[in-house]
Design an enzyme around this catalytic site. Structure first.
Site, PDB file in Angstrom:
ATOM      1  N   LYS A  39       0.944  -0.938   0.130  1.00  0.00           N
ATOM      2  CA  LYS A  39      -0.281  -0.060   0.070  1.00  0.00           C
ATOM      3  C   LYS A  39       1.260   1.381  -0.048  1.00  0.00           C
ATOM      4  CE  LYS A  39      -2.396  -0.284   3.940  1.00  0.00           C
ATOM      5  NZ  LYS A  39      -1.646  -1.765   4.420  1.00  0.00           N
ATOM      6  N   ARG A  99      -9.846   1.249   8.728  1.00  0.00           N
ATOM      7  CA  ARG A  99      -9.322  -0.293   9.124  1.00  0.00           C
ATOM      8  C   ARG A  99     -10.288  -0.765   9.664  1.00  0.00           C
ATOM      9  NH1 ARG A  99      -3.436   0.917   9.088  1.00  0.00           N
ATOM     10  NH2 ARG A  99      -3.139  -1.370   9.628  1.00  0.00           N
ATOM     11  N   ARG A 105      10.908  -6.917   5.495  1.00  0.00           N
ATOM     12  CA  ARG A 105      10.730  -5.851   4.757  1.00  0.00           C
ATOM     13  C   ARG A 105      11.595  -5.250   6.157  1.00  0.00           C
ATOM     14  NH1 ARG A 105       5.084  -2.877   5.157  1.00  0.00           N
ATOM     15  NH2 ARG A 105       5.236  -2.650   8.325  1.00  0.00           N
ATOM     16  N   ARG A 159      10.930  -2.467  11.813  1.00  0.00           N
ATOM     17  CA  ARG A 159       9.752  -1.743  12.342  1.00  0.00           C
ATOM     18  C   ARG A 159       9.180  -2.775  13.622  1.00  0.00           C
ATOM     19  NH1 ARG A 159       4.721  -0.413   8.714  1.00  0.00           N
ATOM     20  NH2 ARG A 159       3.711  -1.071  10.435  1.00  0.00           N
ATOM     21  N   ARG A 214      -1.264  -8.401  14.059  1.00  0.00           N
ATOM     22  CA  ARG A 214      -2.508  -7.602  12.620  1.00  0.00           C
ATOM     23  C   ARG A 214      -3.246  -8.374  11.960  1.00  0.00           C
ATOM     24  NH1 ARG A 214       3.346  -5.488  11.158  1.00  0.00           N
ATOM     25  NH2 ARG A 214       2.630  -3.677   9.765  1.00  0.00           N
TER      26      ARG A 214
HETATM   27  P1  AMP Z   1       0.210   1.615   9.650  1.00  0.00           P
HETATM   28  O1  AMP Z   1       1.829   1.263   9.210  1.00  0.00           O
HETATM   29  O2  AMP Z   1      -0.517   1.292   8.027  1.00  0.00           O
HETATM   30  O3  AMP Z   1       0.779  -0.794   9.048  1.00  0.00           O
HETATM   31  O4  AMP Z   1       0.310   1.864  11.012  1.00  0.00           O
HETATM   32  C1  AMP Z   1       1.036   0.931  11.431  1.00  0.00           C
HETATM   33  C2  AMP Z   1       0.027   1.040  12.893  1.00  0.00           C
HETATM   34  O5  AMP Z   1      -0.794   1.952  13.584  1.00  0.00           O
HETATM   35  C3  AMP Z   1      -1.208   0.425  13.167  1.00  0.00           C
HETATM   36  O6  AMP Z   1      -0.925  -1.579  13.679  1.00  0.00           O
HETATM   37  C4  AMP Z   1      -1.934   0.699  14.120  1.00  0.00           C
HETATM   38  O7  AMP Z   1      -1.565  -0.181  15.714  1.00  0.00           O
HETATM   39  C5  AMP Z   1      -1.893   1.809  14.315  1.00  0.00           C
HETATM   40  N1  AMP Z   1      -2.714   2.142  12.727  1.00  0.00           N
HETATM   41  C6  AMP Z   1      -2.625   2.900  11.780  1.00  0.00           C
HETATM   42  N2  AMP Z   1      -3.559   3.268  11.202  1.00  0.00           N
HETATM   43  C7  AMP Z   1      -4.233   3.108  11.621  1.00  0.00           C
HETATM   44  C8  AMP Z   1      -6.062   3.210  11.900  1.00  0.00           C
HETATM   45  N3  AMP Z   1      -6.929   3.141  10.708  1.00  0.00           N
HETATM   46  N4  AMP Z   1      -7.025   2.295  12.629  1.00  0.00           N
HETATM   47  C9  AMP Z   1      -6.504   2.317  13.539  1.00  0.00           C
HETATM   48  N5  AMP Z   1      -5.006   1.555  14.342  1.00  0.00           N
HETATM   49  C10 AMP Z   1      -4.141   2.141  13.557  1.00  0.00           C
END
Ligand code: AMP
Length: 219
Positions: free
Chosen positions: A17, A93, A130, A162, A173
């Site tokens: 993404k 999400r 990654r 990360r 996740r």
């Molecule tokens: P990502 O980089 O999109 O995988 O986001 C990293 C982390 O941020 C996720 O695993 C969640 O803990 C938090 N996060 C990001 N976007 C959201 C969202 N829309 N709702 C809830 N938690 C989020």
């Protein structure tokens, strides 16, 4: 240049993404709004928001819908997003987030919701290899560069794994994705807004598929 569009892109962690949204944002000349990036930036700069969400993110859990909606509402009010549009990456999400977003976007609404589809076994492998830049978020893979320490080609920042890319957090996740985010496909399909795009393949091919899906939906 094809300016102006309002898009959301969702898909499993590791579906690509981030990479694809950066490309789409350039193509449509709109801001790329990644909620993960916003939260990581808050953690890095030690803000109150950052303190609130740090352990939630490290554990692979989701930040509350209320807080996320507040953050996104704030960002969408900025002139670039208000006037031109946006690519939302990682939000919504959950169904309550999607409902809240659709309310925020009235009256113009959303152009398209894209599910970037990559099977679980492929994303599991991608996530385990990654590495990302701590400063700009650029993505790398240990497959292409087996050594452990390197600096970012884009900004010279430190490239690391990360903290939520550990096996345990990845599993958590992906489970949360299946339970909370996958139902969004039906939710957006019911509204006639969904395009599913195959995210397996080389980056350029996937970008072409995404652009075609968006153009097809605009006709
Ligand atoms: P990502 O980089 O999109 O995988 O986001 C990293 C982390 O941020 C996720 O695993 C969640 O803990 C938090 N996060 C990001 N976007 C959201 C969202 N829309 N709702 C809830 N938690 C989020």
């Amino acid at each position: 240049m094809v300016p102006g569009v309002r898009l959301i892109v969702f898909g499993r962690q590791g579906a690509g993404k981030g990479t694809q949204c950066i490309r789409l944002a350039r193509h449509f000349v709109v801001p790329h709004i990644s909620t993960g990036d916003i939260l990581r930036a808050a953690i890095k700069s030690g803000t109150e928001l950052g303190h609130k969400v740090e352990s939630v993110i490290a554990g692979g859990n989701l930040v509350t819908d209320e807080l996320m909606l507040e953050i996104v509402d704030d960002r969408l009010q900025k002139p670039d997003a208000r006037n031109r549009g946006f690519i939302l990456d990682g939000f919504p999400r959950t169904i309550p987030q999607a409902q809240g977003l659709m309310d925020l976007l009235q009256p113009r609404g959303l152009d398209r919701a894209i599910d970037l589809d990559v099977p679980e076994d492929i994303v599991l492998h991608r996530l385990s290899i990654r590495r990302v830049c701590r400063d700009c978020g650029a993505n790398y893979s240990t497959k292409k560069r087996p050594h452990t320490n390197w600096t970012c080609d884009v900004c010279g920042g430190e490239v690391w794994q990360r903290p939520d890319d550990t096996e345990e957090a990845i599993r958590q996740r992906l489970d949360l994705y299946a339970a909370q985010t996958e139902p969004l496909t039906k939710w957006f399909a019911d509204q006639g807004l969904l395009s599913v795009v195959d995210g397996v393949g080389i980056t350029d091919e996937v970008t072409e598929r995404l652009l075609k899906a968006i153009e097809d939906a605009r006709r």
